[in-house]
Design a protein around this motif. Structure first.
Motif, PDB file in Angstrom:
ATOM      1  N   GLN A  63       0.855  -1.190   0.000  1.00  0.00           N
ATOM      2  CA  GLN A  63       0.000   0.000   0.000  1.00  0.00           C
ATOM      3  C   GLN A  63       0.888   1.236   0.000  1.00  0.00           C
ATOM      4  N   THR A  64       0.517   2.214  -0.798  1.00  0.00           N
ATOM      5  CA  THR A  64       1.256   3.469  -0.835  1.00  0.00           C
ATOM      6  C   THR A  64       0.445   4.504  -1.588  1.00  0.00           C
ATOM      7  N   ARG A  65       0.991   5.694  -1.671  1.00  0.00           N
ATOM      8  CA  ARG A  65       0.373   6.753  -2.458  1.00  0.00           C
ATOM      9  C   ARG A  65       0.717   6.548  -3.938  1.00  0.00           C
ATOM     10  N   ASP A  66       0.126   7.366  -4.804  1.00  0.00           N
ATOM     11  CA  ASP A  66       0.446   7.305  -6.216  1.00  0.00           C
ATOM     12  C   ASP A  66       1.942   7.556  -6.416  1.00  0.00           C
ATOM     13  N   ALA A  67       2.557   6.750  -7.295  1.00  0.00           N
ATOM     14  CA  ALA A  67       3.993   6.816  -7.595  1.00  0.00           C
ATOM     15  C   ALA A  67       4.842   6.368  -6.416  1.00  0.00           C
ATOM     16  N   GLY A  68       4.234   5.620  -5.502  1.00  0.00           N
ATOM     17  CA  GLY A  68       4.964   5.187  -4.309  1.00  0.00           C
ATOM     18  C   GLY A  68       5.934   4.041  -4.540  1.00  0.00           C
ATOM     19  N   GLY A  69       5.794   3.318  -5.671  1.00  0.00           N
ATOM     20  CA  GLY A  69       6.776   2.288  -5.989  1.00  0.00           C
ATOM     21  C   GLY A  69       6.309   0.855  -5.883  1.00  0.00           C
ATOM     22  N   LYS A  70       5.007   0.622  -5.963  1.00  0.00           N
ATOM     23  CA  LYS A  70       4.507  -0.753  -5.867  1.00  0.00           C
ATOM     24  C   LYS A  70       5.012  -1.613  -7.021  1.00  0.00           C
ATOM     25  N   ASP A  71       4.862  -1.098  -8.254  1.00  0.00           N
ATOM     26  CA  ASP A  71       5.281  -1.872  -9.425  1.00  0.00           C
ATOM     27  C   ASP A  71       6.784  -2.140  -9.401  1.00  0.00           C
ATOM     28  N   SER A 171       7.938  10.851   0.390  1.00  0.00           N
ATOM     29  CA  SER A 171       7.654  12.236   0.741  1.00  0.00           C
ATOM     30  C   SER A 171       6.866  12.917  -0.366  1.00  0.00           C
ATOM     31  N   LYS A 172       6.276  14.061  -0.043  1.00  0.00           N
ATOM     32  CA  LYS A 172       5.518  14.808  -1.042  1.00  0.00           C
ATOM     33  C   LYS A 172       6.440  15.327  -2.150  1.00  0.00           C
ATOM     34  N   ASP A 173       7.649  15.734  -1.772  1.00  0.00           N
ATOM     35  CA  ASP A 173       8.616  16.204  -2.773  1.00  0.00           C
ATOM     36  C   ASP A 173       9.033  15.084  -3.715  1.00  0.00           C
ATOM     37  N   GLU A 174       9.209  13.874  -3.159  1.00  0.00           N
ATOM     38  CA  GLU A 174       9.604  12.740  -3.989  1.00  0.00           C
ATOM     39  C   GLU A 174       8.481  12.363  -4.953  1.00  0.00           C
ATOM     40  N   GLN A 175       7.244  12.433  -4.479  1.00  0.00           N
ATOM     41  CA  GLN A 175       6.128  12.155  -5.384  1.00  0.00           C
ATOM     42  C   GLN A 175       6.093  13.161  -6.528  1.00  0.00           C
ATOM     43  N   LYS A 176       6.329  14.430  -6.224  1.00  0.00           N
ATOM     44  CA  LYS A 176       6.367  15.465  -7.261  1.00  0.00           C
ATOM     45  C   LYS A 176       7.440  15.144  -8.293  1.00  0.00           C
ATOM     46  N   LYS A 177       8.612  14.743  -7.825  1.00  0.00           N
ATOM     47  CA  LYS A 177       9.720  14.401  -8.723  1.00  0.00           C
ATOM     48  C   LYS A 177       9.337  13.230  -9.627  1.00  0.00           C
ATOM     49  N   ARG A 178       8.715  12.214  -9.059  1.00  0.00           N
ATOM     50  CA  ARG A 178       8.348  11.032  -9.851  1.00  0.00           C
ATOM     51  C   ARG A 178       7.258  11.356 -10.863  1.00  0.00           C
ATOM     52  N   PHE A 179       6.309  12.196 -10.478  1.00  0.00           N
ATOM     53  CA  PHE A 179       5.287  12.629 -11.437  1.00  0.00           C
ATOM     54  C   PHE A 179       5.944  13.362 -12.611  1.00  0.00           C
ATOM     55  N   LYS A 188       6.806   6.753 -20.235  1.00  0.00           N
ATOM     56  CA  LYS A 188       6.182   6.646 -18.915  1.00  0.00           C
ATOM     57  C   LYS A 188       4.935   7.515 -18.778  1.00  0.00           C
ATOM     58  N   GLN A 189       4.646   8.315 -19.794  1.00  0.00           N
ATOM     59  CA  GLN A 189       3.518   9.236 -19.693  1.00  0.00           C
ATOM     60  C   GLN A 189       2.192   8.523 -19.492  1.00  0.00           C
ATOM     61  N   TRP A 190       2.095   7.296 -19.971  1.00  0.00           N
ATOM     62  CA  TRP A 190       0.851   6.531 -19.819  1.00  0.00           C
ATOM     63  C   TRP A 190       0.533   6.248 -18.348  1.00  0.00           C
ATOM     64  N   LYS A 191       1.560   6.329 -17.486  1.00  0.00           N
ATOM     65  CA  LYS A 191       1.348   6.064 -16.061  1.00  0.00           C
ATOM     66  C   LYS A 191       0.692   7.237 -15.333  1.00  0.00           C
ATOM     67  N   PHE A 192       0.673   8.396 -15.975  1.00  0.00           N
ATOM     68  CA  PHE A 192       0.184   9.609 -15.317  1.00  0.00           C
ATOM     69  C   PHE A 192      -1.256   9.898 -15.715  1.00  0.00           C
ATOM     70  N   SER A 193      -2.025  10.399 -14.746  1.00  0.00           N
ATOM     71  CA  SER A 193      -3.388  10.856 -15.043  1.00  0.00           C
ATOM     72  C   SER A 193      -3.695  12.098 -14.218  1.00  0.00           C
ATOM     73  N   GLN A 194      -4.657  12.858 -14.664  1.00  0.00           N
ATOM     74  CA  GLN A 194      -5.043  14.068 -13.941  1.00  0.00           C
ATOM     75  C   GLN A 194      -5.504  13.743 -12.536  1.00  0.00           C
ATOM     76  N   ASN A 195      -6.079  12.554 -12.370  1.00  0.00           N
ATOM     77  CA  ASN A 195      -6.560  12.162 -11.046  1.00  0.00           C
ATOM     78  C   ASN A 195      -5.422  12.054 -10.037  1.00  0.00           C
ATOM     79  N   ASP A 196      -4.200  11.786 -10.535  1.00  0.00           N
ATOM     80  CA  ASP A 196      -3.049  11.745  -9.635  1.00  0.00           C
ATOM     81  C   ASP A 196      -2.893  13.080  -8.906  1.00  0.00           C
TER      82      ASP A 196
END
Length: 267
Positions: A63-71, A171-179, A188-196
């Motif tokens: 379990q994690t936030r979006d872009a948290g690294g599950k895959d 962290s929130k900064d790390e999520q921003k970087k990954r987005f 990798k653009q297919w991994k991103f959505s506005q809902n993120d």
């Protein structure tokens, strides 16, 4: 590596501020890379025994936030294991049929059978995280679902399933970087959505939901671990150590044969 400090103790009130997503426990990236092949070899051997024994199973919940690294965790940590002995299930937004049942209904069929390692890429915990943050359930319903989850996990354990729950803490900064990395890379653009971004705006609400959920559902036999996940290499290293500890404690054994191998003659 000592893993106890990453475990959420049963009954303890959790504060994610006390857990640094940047932590590496004094381990260097080079050290982790050197020992990774040996850790993988140990995991492969233990999985082979688990698969052959067919008496126990292991459920790993991510379990994690979006872009948290599950895959990425699944890709790197479970590399080399026998695909016949590992089943990965990703839980997305419930379908109308699934919503017409209780929230655990869709999970039962995907729990690992004896001899298997099951990995949940997101899980039934979404139903006390997302639903709470979006106001789809009230506090009373959340508490009731906590009760049902604890009972569900006890039921699995009584059937021989060990449960290991991992919160990948970024962290929130790390999520921003990954987005941004996803947006900058055409592959990798297919991994991103506005809902993120919509979910990111609810960062503090999710923090509170995670704190309450992990505190309410971490037990001695089905613990939550908070994994520092800003550094992917350390995330993988720590998870591999936790998996090895868990499988060693399960101590699966090759089944005894009902014949004397020394008396078998092959022409």
């Amino acid at each position: 590596m000592k893993t106890e400090s990453y475990q959420v103790r049963e009954g303890k009130k959790l504060s994610l501020k006390e857990h640094d997503p940047d932590e590496t426990a004094g381990v260097s990236k080079e050290e982790a890379a050197v020992r990774k092949p040996q850790l993988q070899l140990h995991l492969i051997k233990l999985q082979e025994r688990l698969h052959a024994e067919e008496q126990q199973s292991l459920l790993v919940v991510l379990q994690t936030r979006d872009a948290g690294g599950k895959d990425g965790t699944i890709k790197h940590v479970f590399t080399g294991l026998n695909p016949q002995g590992v089943n990965v299930t990703g839980f997305k937004e419930p379908t109308p049929l699934e919503l017409s049942h209780d929230f655990l209904w869709r999970v039962h069929a995907h729990t690992p059978v004896a001899g298997m390692i099951g990995v949940f890429n997101r899980s039934y915990y979404e139903d006390v995280l997302v639903t709470r943050v979006h106001g789809e359930v009230d506090k009373q319903e959340v508490e009731r679902r906590y009760e049902e989850i604890r009972a569900f996990e006890i039921s699995l354990q009584n059937r021989g399933t060990r449960i290991l729950k991992l919160h990948l803490n970024i962290s929130k900064d790390e999520q921003k970087k990954r987005f941004q990395d996803r947006l900058d890379d055409p592959e990798k653009q297919w991994k991103f959505s506005q809902n993120d971004l919509n979910e990111r705006a609810l960062w503090d609400d999710y923090t509170k939901a995670y704190q309450d959920t992990l505190s309410a559902t971490s037990t001695a036999t089905a613990p939550w671990y908070i994994i520092p996940a800003n550094h992917k290499w350390f995330r993988n290293d720590l998870i591999m150590h936790i998996l090895l500890e868990t499988l060693n404690d399960m101590n699966p054994q090759f089944p005894k044969v009902d014949f004397d191998p020394s008396k078998i003659i092959i022409d």
